[in-house]
Each structure stands twice: as structure tokens, then as C-alpha cells.
Write a protein that holds these residues in place. Structure first.
Motif, PDB file in Angstrom:
ATOM      1  N   GLY A  34     -36.501 -15.858  15.434  1.00 45.47           N
ATOM      2  CA  GLY A  34     -37.635 -16.555  16.017  1.00 45.47           C
ATOM      3  C   GLY A  34     -38.371 -17.431  15.035  1.00 45.47           C
ATOM      4  O   GLY A  34     -37.867 -17.738  13.949  1.00 45.47           O
ATOM      5  N   TRP A  35     -39.564 -17.826  15.466  1.00 47.52           N
ATOM      6  CA  TRP A  35     -40.390 -18.746  14.705  1.00 47.52           C
ATOM      7  C   TRP A  35     -41.836 -18.258  14.670  1.00 47.52           C
ATOM      8  O   TRP A  35     -42.367 -17.792  15.687  1.00 47.52           O
ATOM      9  CB  TRP A  35     -40.342 -20.140  15.336  1.00 47.52           C
ATOM     10  N   TYR A  36     -42.425 -18.409  13.502  1.00 50.44           N
ATOM     11  CA  TYR A  36     -43.851 -18.210  13.316  1.00 50.44           C
ATOM     12  C   TYR A  36     -44.406 -19.506  12.734  1.00 50.44           C
ATOM     13  O   TYR A  36     -43.654 -20.364  12.275  1.00 50.44           O
ATOM     14  CB  TYR A  36     -44.119 -17.060  12.337  1.00 50.44           C
ATOM     15  N   ARG A  44     -50.713 -16.530   9.616  1.00 49.70           N
ATOM     16  CA  ARG A  44     -49.417 -16.799  10.237  1.00 49.70           C
ATOM     17  C   ARG A  44     -49.393 -16.139  11.616  1.00 49.70           C
ATOM     18  O   ARG A  44     -49.829 -14.996  11.782  1.00 49.70           O
ATOM     19  CB  ARG A  44     -48.281 -16.271   9.371  1.00 49.70           C
ATOM     20  N   GLU A  45     -48.875 -16.853  12.597  1.00 47.02           N
ATOM     21  CA  GLU A  45     -48.851 -16.342  13.964  1.00 47.02           C
ATOM     22  C   GLU A  45     -47.486 -16.539  14.603  1.00 47.02           C
ATOM     23  O   GLU A  45     -46.741 -17.450  14.255  1.00 47.02           O
ATOM     24  CB  GLU A  45     -49.915 -17.054  14.812  1.00 47.02           C
ATOM     25  N   LEU A  46     -47.218 -15.674  15.565  1.00 45.75           N
ATOM     26  CA  LEU A  46     -45.980 -15.761  16.312  1.00 45.75           C
ATOM     27  C   LEU A  46     -45.967 -17.019  17.179  1.00 45.75           C
ATOM     28  O   LEU A  46     -46.961 -17.352  17.814  1.00 45.75           O
ATOM     29  CB  LEU A  46     -45.833 -14.531  17.209  1.00 45.75           C
ATOM     30  N   LEU A  49     -39.919 -15.674  19.942  1.00 44.38           N
ATOM     31  CA  LEU A  49     -38.838 -14.811  19.484  1.00 44.38           C
ATOM     32  C   LEU A  49     -37.760 -14.762  20.550  1.00 44.38           C
ATOM     33  O   LEU A  49     -38.055 -14.899  21.742  1.00 44.38           O
ATOM     34  CB  LEU A  49     -39.348 -13.393  19.215  1.00 44.38           C
ATOM     35  N   ASN A  57     -39.818 -14.166  23.973  1.00 41.37           N
ATOM     36  CA  ASN A  57     -41.251 -13.883  23.941  1.00 41.37           C
ATOM     37  C   ASN A  57     -41.941 -15.092  23.329  1.00 41.37           C
ATOM     38  O   ASN A  57     -41.528 -15.561  22.266  1.00 41.37           O
ATOM     39  CB  ASN A  57     -41.522 -12.624  23.105  1.00 41.37           C
ATOM     40  N   TYR A  58     -42.950 -15.606  24.019  1.00 42.41           N
ATOM     41  CA  TYR A  58     -43.658 -16.796  23.562  1.00 42.41           C
ATOM     42  C   TYR A  58     -45.145 -16.518  23.387  1.00 42.41           C
ATOM     43  O   TYR A  58     -45.735 -15.744  24.147  1.00 42.41           O
ATOM     44  CB  TYR A  58     -43.528 -17.932  24.579  1.00 42.41           C
ATOM     45  N   ALA A  59     -45.743 -17.199  22.427  1.00 37.20           N
ATOM     46  CA  ALA A  59     -47.195 -17.194  22.339  1.00 37.20           C
ATOM     47  C   ALA A  59     -47.744 -17.938  23.553  1.00 37.20           C
ATOM     48  O   ALA A  59     -47.138 -18.909  24.026  1.00 37.20           O
ATOM     49  CB  ALA A  59     -47.643 -17.891  21.057  1.00 37.20           C
ATOM     50  N   ARG A  95     -37.640 -16.706  11.355  1.00 33.78           N
ATOM     51  CA  ARG A  95     -37.708 -15.264  11.144  1.00 33.78           C
ATOM     52  C   ARG A  95     -36.463 -14.600  11.703  1.00 33.78           C
ATOM     53  O   ARG A  95     -35.991 -14.955  12.786  1.00 33.78           O
ATOM     54  CB  ARG A  95     -38.940 -14.707  11.859  1.00 33.78           C
ATOM     55  N   TRP A 104     -37.606 -13.998   6.025  1.00 33.02           N
ATOM     56  CA  TRP A 104     -38.255 -15.271   6.292  1.00 33.02           C
ATOM     57  C   TRP A 104     -37.445 -16.410   5.712  1.00 33.02           C
ATOM     58  O   TRP A 104     -36.877 -16.299   4.615  1.00 33.02           O
ATOM     59  CB  TRP A 104     -39.641 -15.309   5.657  1.00 33.02           C
TER      60      TRP A 104
END
Length: 114
Positions: A34-36, A44-46, A49, A57-59, A95, A104
């Protein structure tokens, strides 16, 4: 395990960018990629994923604008970012989570500005 991210850059508001990340090394077929992101002065935030079986899963802030995808055969993950906003400006980090160990990638800068 190494992660190599690419695709950042400068884009105008409303524009699109695609980030890519390739993982190499000893990688189990069961994992989460995924990506942060981390904006200046913020934690740092999600962002998004995706599990190896495809669960995502998305912010909330990126739902409907960003799409995460992966290629299990190539151990790559991509993030298609559309309708970008200035508040999406950040360093984006790839990630990889294998069982209980996380890795990372180096960050790639995304700047959304006119």
C-alpha cells in the motif's frame, strides 16, 4: 526486501498522477501492500492498502478519487490518483507488510499546485 517507488511529480489541481512501487527480495505470496503519505508538519497517514487476495482499504479523504491495484506475479503495487487537490501534496511512501514485518520504500514527492 527492497521497495522502489516512482511516479511522483508536480500536477495542477484536478489532474492525475500514477505512482508505482516494485518489491524485490524474499516475499511471501501472502502480504499487504500500500501507500502512506506525509505532508509537511504532519504525521504519516494511511492512503490505501491492498491485500494479496484483493481486499482494499482507503482513507476517507481519497475514496472515489484514488484507486490502488497490484500485480502479484510482479510484486508491484500502483496508486492511480485522480482529481488531485492541493491537500494531497505530500511525500508518498510505499509499504509492504509480510506477516508481522513491515517495510518502507523511499518516498516520492507529489505536489499539487497551480
Amino acid at each position: 526486501v527492497q521497495l522502489q517507488a516512482s511516479g511522483g511529480g508536480l500536477v495542477q489541481p484536478g489532474g492525475s498522477l500514477r505512482l508505482s512501487c516494485a518489491a524485490s527480495g524474499s516475499i511471501s505470496s501472502i502480504n499487504v501492500m500500500g501507500w502512506y503519505r506525509q505532508a509537511p508538519g504532519k504525521q504519516r497517514e494511511l492512503v490505501a492498502l491492498i491485500a494479496s487476495e484483493g481486499t482494499t482499504n482507503y482513507a476517507d479523504s481519497v475514496k472515489g478519487r484514488f484507486t490502488i491495484s497490484r500485480d502479484n506475479a510482479k510484486n508491484t503495487v500502483a496508486l492511480q490518483m485522480n482529481s488531485l487537490k492541493p491537500e494531497d501534496t505530500a511525500v508518498y511512501y510505499c509499504r509492504l507488510v509480510l506477516r508481522t514485518t513491515g517495510y518502507w520504500g523511499q518516498g516520492t514527492l507529489v505536489t499539487v499546485s497551480s
